[in-house]
Design a protein around this motif. Structure first.
Motif: not given
Length: 801
Positions: A721-750
């Motif tokens: 369970l700890n292994k799965v939770v750790t991987v899910r936490a990492t994936i969640g953090a990467q998803i949040n990072r990508l959402e910020y990345t998208i916002t930054n990319l769109d601002t730069a493109r604008e």
């Protein structure tokens, strides 16, 4: 100013200006039509260069934003699957806590285990089938690919790997295997057993008799074993019939002695002669005495009818009587007359009473030159035992009557020969008739032979009774531990026994008519089929041993117990059992030796350069940290040899001295997923999801079929369970990072789009003013050109004047 006709300079001047105006008007019209300030490089060379660079960045940023969106979708797919894995692990933990409760039976835990197995299968299926655009996400392939040169090592992908080719050297100190012992298998009331316990030959039992089965009403021997003598390896000379006095039964006051017993015609049949006195006689009496005589066939157990025989008085110094059975018509089971003579004598104060008995053994003779070695015939004699009597010699002259011929197949064939044993109870006068079956096996030859070959030797035979240890030929239904307090035998129905180990399980089926030897064989085959056996046949033949001949100390000191083990050391060699609770309770399995993992020093080098990568020592068959992102899994067989020690009667594990010279190779390729989240090179995010099947989670051996195993499974499931939770936490953090990345990319493109627009896009208002100006100038230029073209006509006015 001169007035000329050939050259109209004013017209040329007007045309030049009109051309420039038209050119500018055309450009202005093109800009207004396209909406772009720069339509050609000539419009603004530096502006075009800057604009094109900005355009590349803008389109790159737009694609990067879409890439990030795709990455989020991929990660959400993986995280969704892991959410289900997490739920299944929570359910497995709940089941483990449930199975750890002492209120459940073995059968209950089997049902619980069925759900656990399905959950493990589903976790494996999710790991294998979870994909995004056909790219595997959870089986480790999306992070790295690997292959090994042997089964001794394997790999689990944990993170971003350092790809390369690695040479792995193993130096192992052997651990020990797990050993179980069962309850003592004793015979229940009314049951006896027969076991070959020792041999008359220093080389072991050289006869063809592999085992003795189906004993009935034979006397218990204790340590006064029977000796079974098998003859037949050679040419047998002719022999005459012989008779021998075995035992007396005399009532209080009786005193007599038999002598001069001889045999003539017997018809070749061997057996016993029981003589019962029908009259009383005292010393000094001269009257003849009547006897009852009957024959008991040692091969068929047939008991003849009683016949009356007269014992004739002979006047000697003491009272002597002679007996001749021929005239009485005593016959054997083949209808042949039995002619034996004997005398009995009464001492000076002796007497014989009606009901007194004498028991003789009768060995039927054979013809000369019976070639037993070439015919598969021979002879059997049962001697010794608790009363130390010599039984008759039973001759087998027919072809293959003892030993079957080798038919050339891979199955060992047996010939079952039943013999009977008679014993006169000296306390009651009863004749106890028992029997047992000798199982003669064929001798293997390169080619089948017309006849069997009977080997000469002798062996000791133990007969056990109720409460004593069962023998290898005892049927399971005849063992006391399999009968409950109410007298119900668990083998009234077929029983299932499941053996768990090596991440798998196998079920064997037991019936009441199965013998101890059958159970031993079924267990051995099951353990080997689980992949927990050995390449050594001698080791495999001792994975399960029934102790029929105990030693003074050690594992085999308790007679009547099973010793069950595997040929693997450590946790990889652990097994467990499940079945009907009554069956499990009857076996009463106790762990008499705990498993100990091997201790292995692992040296990793670059396979190409020989440069040392790292060294580590492990005692749990796994090493993580030498090769980045790779957990090396070591087979417990690697670097260890297992042998059967016939002196200590145990499976011994030792370091394979040649293993240090063995080289194992591991090929690792980085196959991680890089998300391009920027417009330029190097602007990427690496996504690595480890191997998350049951092996990667470390739950491949989780079984809940016993209370102990269920308790041990809880921390294993928690770790998963700890292994799965750790991987899910990492994936969640990467998803949040990508959402910020998208916002930054769109601002730069604008912002870049605005900059590019300022350079390249047309200011329509300004351009319309320019267009109007050039339009007016164009119209004016045309008008002036018309006027200029009229100037030469002024010369005509001069000519007219």
């Amino acid at each position: 100013m001169a007035l000329t006709i050939y050259q109209n300079v004013m017209s040329l001047n007007t045309q030049r200006y009109l051309g420039q105006t038209q050119n500018q008007l055309s450009k202005s019209l093109e800009r207004l039509s396209s909406g772009l300030r720069i339509n050609h490089a000539a419009d603004d060379a530096s502006g075009l260069a800057i604009s094109e660079k900005l355009r590349g960045q803008i389109t790159g940023l737009k694609r990067a934003s879409m890439n990030a969106q795709d990455g989020i979708s991929m990660l959400q797919t993986a995280e969704g699957a892991l959410g289900e894995v997490s739920s299944m692990l929570q359910r497995m933990r709940e089941l483990a806590v449930q199975a750890a409760n002492g209120t459940y039976t073995s059968n209950d835990r089997i049902e619980i285990q069925k759900e656990v197995d399905q959950l493990k299968d589903e976790i494996d299926r999710i790991s294998t089938s979870t994909e995004f655009n056909t790219k595997k996400l959870l089986n480790g392939d999306g992070t790295a690919l690997w292959s090994a040169s042997s089964d001794a090592i394997s790999a689990i992908i944990r993170d971003d790997v350092a790809e390369g080719n690695y040479k792995i050297e193993l130096n192992t100190q052997a651990g020990q295997n797990q050993v179980f012992k069962t309850d003592i298998m004793t015979l229940k009331d009314g049951i006896i057993g027969a076991e070959i316990v020792t041999s008359g030959s220093s080389s072991g039992n050289l006869t063809n008799v592999s085992f003795v089965s189906d004993p009935e009403t034979m006397p218990s021997t204790g340590t006064a074993y029977f000796s079974v003598v098998i003859s037949g390896n050679g040419v047998i000379a002719s022999s005459s019939s012989t008779v021998q006095t075995l035992a007396y039964y005399g009532q209080p006051g009786s005193s007599f002695l038999v002598s001069n017993a001889t045999a003539a015609a017997t018809g070749g049949r061997s057996g016993y002669i029981e003589v019962e006195f029908a009259d009383d006689a005292n010393a000094g009496d001269t009257a003849n005495v009547t006897l009852n005589v009957r024959f008991i066939d040692a091969l068929t157990g047939t008991v003849s009818q009683w016949v009356k025989v007269t014992a004739a008085y002979t006047a000697l110094s003491s009272s002597t009587y002679t007996v001749d059975t021929a005239a009485a018509g005593l016959q054997n089971s083949a209808g042949n007359t039995i002619d034996i003579d004997f005398s009995f004598t009464l001492s000076a104060s002796g007497s014989v009473q009606s009901g007194d008995k004498v028991l003789f053994s009768l060995s039927g003779g054979v013809a000369a030159n019976g070639n037993y070695a070439g015919s598969g015939g021979g002879s059997i004699q049962l001697t010794g035992g608790p009363v130390g009597q010599n039984g008759p010699t039973i001759y087998f002259t027919a072809q293959n009557s003892l030993t079957p011929p080798d038919n050339g197949d891979t199955i060992t064939d047996y010939n079952q020969v039943q013999v009977y044993y008679a014993q006169l109870n000296t306390q009651t006068g009863n004749l106890d008739l028992g029997n047992l079956t000798l199982n003669f096996k064929e001798l293997s030859n390169d080619q089948p032979t017309p006849n069997g070959r009977t080997m000469t030797d002798a062996f000791d035979l133990e007969i056990t009774g109720a409460g004593e240890a069962a023998t290898t030929t005892t049927k399971l239904k005849d063992i006391s531990v399999f009968t409950d307090a109410d007298g119900n035998n668990i083998f009234s129905n077929k029983q299932e026994l499941t053996i768990w180990g090596n991440g798998s399980n196998i079920t064997i089926y037991l019936q009441g008519d199965d013998t101890i030897a059958d159970l031993e064989q079924k267990l051995e085959e099951a353990i080997a089929e689980l992949g927990m056996g050995s390449d050594s046949a001698s080791v495999n033949s001792h994975l399960v041993d029934y102790v029929s001949m105990p030693s003074n100390s050690g594992e085999r000191s308790v007679k009547g117990t099973f010793i069950i083990q595997t040929a693997l050391t450590g946790e990889q060699g652990e097994i467990s059992f499940s079945g009907d609770q009554a069956l499990i309770d009857a076996f009463s399995l106790a762990e008499i030796q705990e498993s100990v993992n091997n201790t292995t020093k692992v040296t990793v080098k670059d396979a190409h350069t020989g440069q040392l990568v790292g060294v580590d020592e492990t005692s749990d068959d796994r090493v993580y940290g030498i090769i980045d992102g790779v957990e090396i899994v070591i087979d417990s067989r690697a670097g260890v040899t297992e042998t059967w020690n016939s002196v200590t009667q145990s499976i011994e594990f030792a370091t394979d001295t040649s293993s240090a010279a063995k080289e194992h190779f591991l090929h690792v390729v980085d196959n991680s997923t890089d998300l391009q989240i920027g417009a330029n090179q190097g602007q990427s995010l690496s996504v690595s999801i480890p191997q998350l099947d049951v092996e990667g989670l470390g739950i491949e051996n989780v079984t809940l079929v016993s209370q102990t195993l269920a308790q041990r499974a809880i921390p294993d499931i928690d770790a998963a369970l700890n292994k799965v939770v750790t991987v899910r936490a990492t994936i969640g953090a990467q998803i949040n990072r990508l959402e910020y990345t998208i916002t930054n990319l769109d601002t730069a493109r604008e912002n870049m789009t605005a900059a590019e627009s300022r350079i390249r896009d047309l200011d329509v208002a300004d351009e319309m003013a320019t267009f109007t100006r050039y339009q007016i100038l164009s119209q004016s230029g045309v008008a002036m050109l018309a006027q200029a073209n009229q100037i030469p006509q002024m010369a005509l006015s001069l000519l007219q004047g």
